[in-house]
Design a protein around this motif. Structure first.
Motif, short mmCIF file in Angstrom:
data_model
loop_
_atom_site.label_atom_id
_atom_site.label_comp_id
_atom_site.label_asym_id
_atom_site.label_seq_id
_atom_site.Cartn_x
_atom_site.Cartn_y
_atom_site.Cartn_z
N MET A 116 0.81 -1.23 0.00
CA MET A 116 0.00 0.00 0.00
C MET A 116 0.84 1.27 0.00
O MET A 116 0.36 2.33 -0.43
CB MET A 116 -0.95 0.02 1.19
CG MET A 116 -2.15 -0.89 1.05
SD MET A 116 -3.35 -0.60 2.36
CE MET A 116 -4.23 -2.14 2.34
N ALA A 139 -4.14 0.21 5.61
CA ALA A 139 -4.60 1.43 4.94
C ALA A 139 -4.43 2.64 5.84
O ALA A 139 -4.00 3.72 5.40
CB ALA A 139 -6.06 1.28 4.51
N THR A 144 -3.85 5.26 2.92
CA THR A 144 -4.29 4.88 1.59
C THR A 144 -5.82 4.83 1.54
O THR A 144 -6.43 4.13 2.37
CB THR A 144 -3.73 3.50 1.21
OG1 THR A 144 -2.31 3.52 1.31
CG2 THR A 144 -4.13 3.12 -0.21
N LEU A 146 -9.42 3.58 0.96
CA LEU A 146 -9.86 2.19 0.95
C LEU A 146 -11.34 2.12 0.59
O LEU A 146 -12.17 2.82 1.18
CB LEU A 146 -9.63 1.57 2.34
CG LEU A 146 -10.21 0.17 2.60
CD1 LEU A 146 -9.58 -0.86 1.69
CD2 LEU A 146 -10.00 -0.21 4.07
#
Length: 267
Positions: A116, A139, A144, A146
């Protein structure tokens, strides 16, 4: 973007909300999709067709005959083969310009974290609670975006999480401590089109995030009842005491390129 791209993606480019700039963002994007089963089989063809430049797909299972009832990206010829590798072949046939890395493995949390760090978005198409927990933790740690989906019986769930934005809730804010548990599809069954409805909705949310088109509203759990064709929404907020996102988390690295990924063939 060359003339071939301009022609291929012209129907996106014609959309004011996407245009050339948004399509270029897709071509430059990297996405991690965890799970190539029912949800992944609906998500991945649309990401490849839309021109997402790099797809990392992971699934440690092999195709079996019971999958074919709903996992429409596979055929009878794929039975016994790795789902990730079979999916890679399908996506290469859809868009040969999309770079696809197929990982025949069940990703650990540390592996998820490593992947990720170099992805613009993660899409959870897994089929069990422990994996969803690990995906969420990775995440949050890497900030990141999601997109999470789930489907069982006649009921589906969809939610967008934005750990890249301040003070936003994560998966654990909603489900931690709920005692959530998953059973096997072989036990409770799943309505075939349900995975397509949830999976294509996940693809839409992912493409909107990557292009900046429209709005992907976080803090909302979308519930779909296929028997009655009804959607419901449940709003939720960040839990300040959340054990995942309630404390400072790491920053994702900047200015790095995707390293060579060691592919595993573990069965």
């Amino acid at each position: 973007m060359d003339d071939r791209d301009l022609l291929r993606y012209s129907r996106h480019i014609l959309l004011e909300e996407i245009g050339i700039e948004g399509q270029q963002k897709l071509l430059d994007a990297s996405a991690l999709v965890v799970g190539c089963g029912g949800l992944g089989a609906a998500v991945l063809p649309y990401l490849a067709a839309a021109g997402v430049g790099r797809l990392i797909i992971a699934d440690g299972d092999a195709v079996d005959e019971t999958n074919l009832q709903r996992q429409t990206a596979f055929s009878e010829a794929d039975i016994g083969n790795s789902k990730a590798q079979a999916m890679k072949g399908r996506l290469n046939a859809i868009n040969s310009r999309t770079q696809i890395t197929a990982l025949n493995e069940h990703l650990t949390e540390s592996r998820l974290h490593d992947l990720m760090q170099y992805c613009d978005i993660a899409i959870d198409c897994s089929d069990n609670f422990p994996t969803r927990v690990s995906i969420n933790r990775a995440a949050v740690a890497t900030r990141t975006p999601l997109v999470s989906g789930a489907a069982a019986r006649f009921e589906g769930q969809l939610a967008v999480y934005r750990p890249d934005l301040p003070d936003t809730p994560c998966y654990a804010c909603l489900f931690e401590g709920s005692g959530a548990n998953d059973g096997a599809c072989a036990v409770f069954g799943v309505f075939a089109p349900l995975v397509g409805i949830i999976g294509t909705s996940q693809a839409a949310e992912a493409l909107k995030i990557l292009t900046g088109a429209g709005s992907s509203r976080y803090g909302i759990l979308h519930l779909y009842d296929a028997l009655n064709n009804e959607w419901q929404q449940i709003t939720f907020t960040r839990n300040p005491q959340c054990r995942v996102c309630g404390s400072p988390h790491s920053l994702r690295p900047a200015g790095k390129t995707m390293p060579l990924i060691q592919q595993s063939n573990r069965q």
